[in-house]
Write an enzyme that holds these catalytic residues in place. Structure first.
Site, PDB file in Angstrom:
ATOM      1  CB  CYS A 166      46.274  44.310  38.252  1.00 29.51           C
ATOM      2  SG  CYS A 166      45.011  44.978  39.356  1.00 29.51           S
ATOM      3  CG  HIS A 306      47.398  46.637  32.638  1.00 34.08           C
ATOM      4  ND1 HIS A 306      47.039  45.429  33.210  1.00 34.08           N
ATOM      5  CD2 HIS A 306      47.177  47.582  33.594  1.00 34.08           C
ATOM      6  CE1 HIS A 306      46.618  45.634  34.441  1.00 34.08           C
ATOM      7  NE2 HIS A 306      46.690  46.939  34.706  1.00 34.08           N
ATOM      8  CD  GLU A 317      49.543  49.002  28.472  1.00 35.07           C
ATOM      9  OE1 GLU A 317      49.768  47.859  28.034  1.00 35.07           O
ATOM     10  OE2 GLU A 317      48.449  49.341  28.999  1.00 35.07           O
ATOM     11  CE  LYS A 336      43.113  44.786  32.657  1.00 38.74           C
ATOM     12  NZ  LYS A 336      44.219  44.449  31.729  1.00 38.74           N
ATOM     13  CG  HIS A 341      41.313  45.600  35.975  1.00 41.02           C
ATOM     14  ND1 HIS A 341      42.063  44.462  35.806  1.00 41.02           N
ATOM     15  CD2 HIS A 341      42.144  46.518  36.568  1.00 41.02           C
ATOM     16  CE1 HIS A 341      43.282  44.665  36.268  1.00 41.02           C
ATOM     17  NE2 HIS A 341      43.358  45.901  36.742  1.00 41.02           N
ATOM     18  CG  PHE A 402      47.252  49.370  43.008  1.00 39.81           C
ATOM     19  CD1 PHE A 402      47.152  50.004  41.780  1.00 39.81           C
ATOM     20  CD2 PHE A 402      46.190  49.503  43.895  1.00 39.81           C
ATOM     21  CE1 PHE A 402      46.036  50.746  41.431  1.00 39.81           C
ATOM     22  CE2 PHE A 402      45.058  50.256  43.564  1.00 39.81           C
ATOM     23  CZ  PHE A 402      44.986  50.870  42.329  1.00 39.81           C
TER      24      PHE A 402
END
Length: 417
Positions: A166, A306, A317, A336, A341, A402
């Site tokens: 991502c 994010h 985060e 988002k 996402h 990831f």
């Protein structure tokens, strides 16, 4: 090092298939989530997502050519065509030497997964005889969108795909930025696309307990930083930016949206899919981006987080932001909550948002957060609700993937000097 200008933007998103429509919906706090219509999800625990709607591929691609391209490549072509037009670039009038100084770095997290799934379904539903589409491999591979963009426009500069889950498209933009700064190209097309609203992606993320199951109220499902969040909402689409050598852009009379001034990449080195509670990887990426931009944390006016709407990720985060920014009341929001996402395309679409925030002095809000998490670090300035009007000189855009990948880009309001 050369300065880098942003001169063109393009998007295909759940909130609109033009930059103008998309930006209006972002400012107005609209949700792109709704029941999924592209595939049958009646047996799935999650039955909604942020789909691209009303996309007409034939507006960008000859009908005879469509069979060659997976949907993720179609989205890439559409977004980049928009951005090229927006930048006022006429490749057809350029010499081969000029086009050798123009490249493409295009990202995706999954590539032609839809094509792969469809082809295997056809194979296993038959008698086992291998009848595969001759376009199967080029439709599926992750680098093909970058190649197609260069082929369509006869661009001979650097050309490749970045894959960091991502964080993929933010990584692509940072690499394009570096390519121009180092004098290896005059213009770069950068961004990413994803078309992962398919059975295998929904099933895989669902099995990993990553997706929201709020089927009764999809529009409220993506709720970053909320105590009651239960996972992210799958999105799809594409975002494209035209980056140029500042002198080249000025010389040709281009309209300049913003200046890109920094990019930082790091790794959590922590877990296959999780992020460290202390936000170390995020903090390292942000710190590197700030150092490259030559600014201190107090110069940043807005952070596009994010923030996918997962418990561990959101808090990691925010803890990373707290480590870097301390008590500086930088505005933070999670777009988002509106777009869902977009996986490998997220960083590019959120870079478009970041650029427009700096150009227009608008900070998008975070919708759906009704019960802020009690563990949010004290003193952070999260913008809840719709957008606000506020002076924005510097924007920081975070993306994580990831595998522990982190990528942070920084854009600056453009001023003639």
């Amino acid at each position: 090092m050369k300065r880098v200008a942003v001169t063109g933007l393009g998007v295909i998103t759940p909130l609109g298939n033009s930059v103008e429509e998309f930006w209006e919906n972002i400012k107005n706090g609209k949700s792109g989530a709704a029941p999924i219509t592209k595939v049958d999800v009646t047996k799935f625990k999650t039955q909604f997502g942020c789909e691209v709607r009303n996309f007409v591929a034939e507006e960008y691609i000859d009908k005879k050519e469509l069979k060659k391209y997976d949907l993720y490549t179609q989205y890439a072509i559409a977004a980049t065509d928009q951005a090229i037009r927006d930048a006022g670039l006429d490749f057809g009038s350029m010499s081969e030497e000029e086009r050798a100084e123009i490249g493409v770095i295009w990202a995706t997290g999954n590539g032609g997964m839809g094509t792969f799934e469809e082809q295997l379904r056809e194979f296993h539903s038959g008698d086992g005889t291998p009848r595969f589409n001759p376009f199967f491999i080029p439709k599926m591979i992750v680098d093909i969108a970058a190649g197609v963009i260069s082929i369509r426009n006869k661009l001979h500069g650097p050309n490749y795909c970045t894959v960091s889950a991502c964080a993929s498209s933010n990584t692509a933009i940072i690499n394009a930025f570096d390519t121009i700064r180092l004098g290896k190209a005059n213009v770069m097309i950068a961004g990413g696309s994803e078309a992962a609203i398919i059975h295998s992606a929904l099933g895989g993320f669902g099995a990993a307990q990553a997706l929201s199951k709020r089927n009764d109220n999809p529009e409220k499902a993506s709720r970053p930083f909320d105590q009651d969040r239960d996972g992210f909402v799958m999105g799809e689409g594409a975002g494209a930016l035209i980056l140029e050598d500042m002198d080249y852009a000025i010389q040709r009379g281009a309209t300049i949206y913003a200046e890109m001034v920094g990019g930082g990449m790091a790794a959590d080195a922590y877990h296959l899919t999780g992020t460290p509670p202390n936000g170390l990887g995020a903090a390292l990426g942000m710190s590197k981006a700030l150092a490259e931009a030559g600014i201190t944390p107090d110069k940043i006016d807005y952070i596009n987080a994010h923030a996918t709407s997962t418990g561990l990720g959101d808090m990691s985060e925010l803890n990373g932001i707290k480590r870097v920014f301390g008590d500086h009341p930088v505005a933070i929001s999670a777009s988002k909550s509106m777009t869902g996402h977009l996986l490998g395309a997220a960083g590019a679409v959120e870079s478009v948002i970041s650029v427009l925030a700096a150009k227009n002095d608008v900070i998008p809000g975070t919708i759906n957060t009704e019960n802020p998490d009690e563990h949010i670090p004290e003193g952070l300035n999260i913008i809840f609700g719709k957008s606000i009007n506020q002076k924005v000189d510097y924007v920081l855009n975070n993306t994580f993937g990831f595998g522990g990948h982190t990528a942070t880009s920084i854009f600056k309001k453009y001023t003639e000097s």
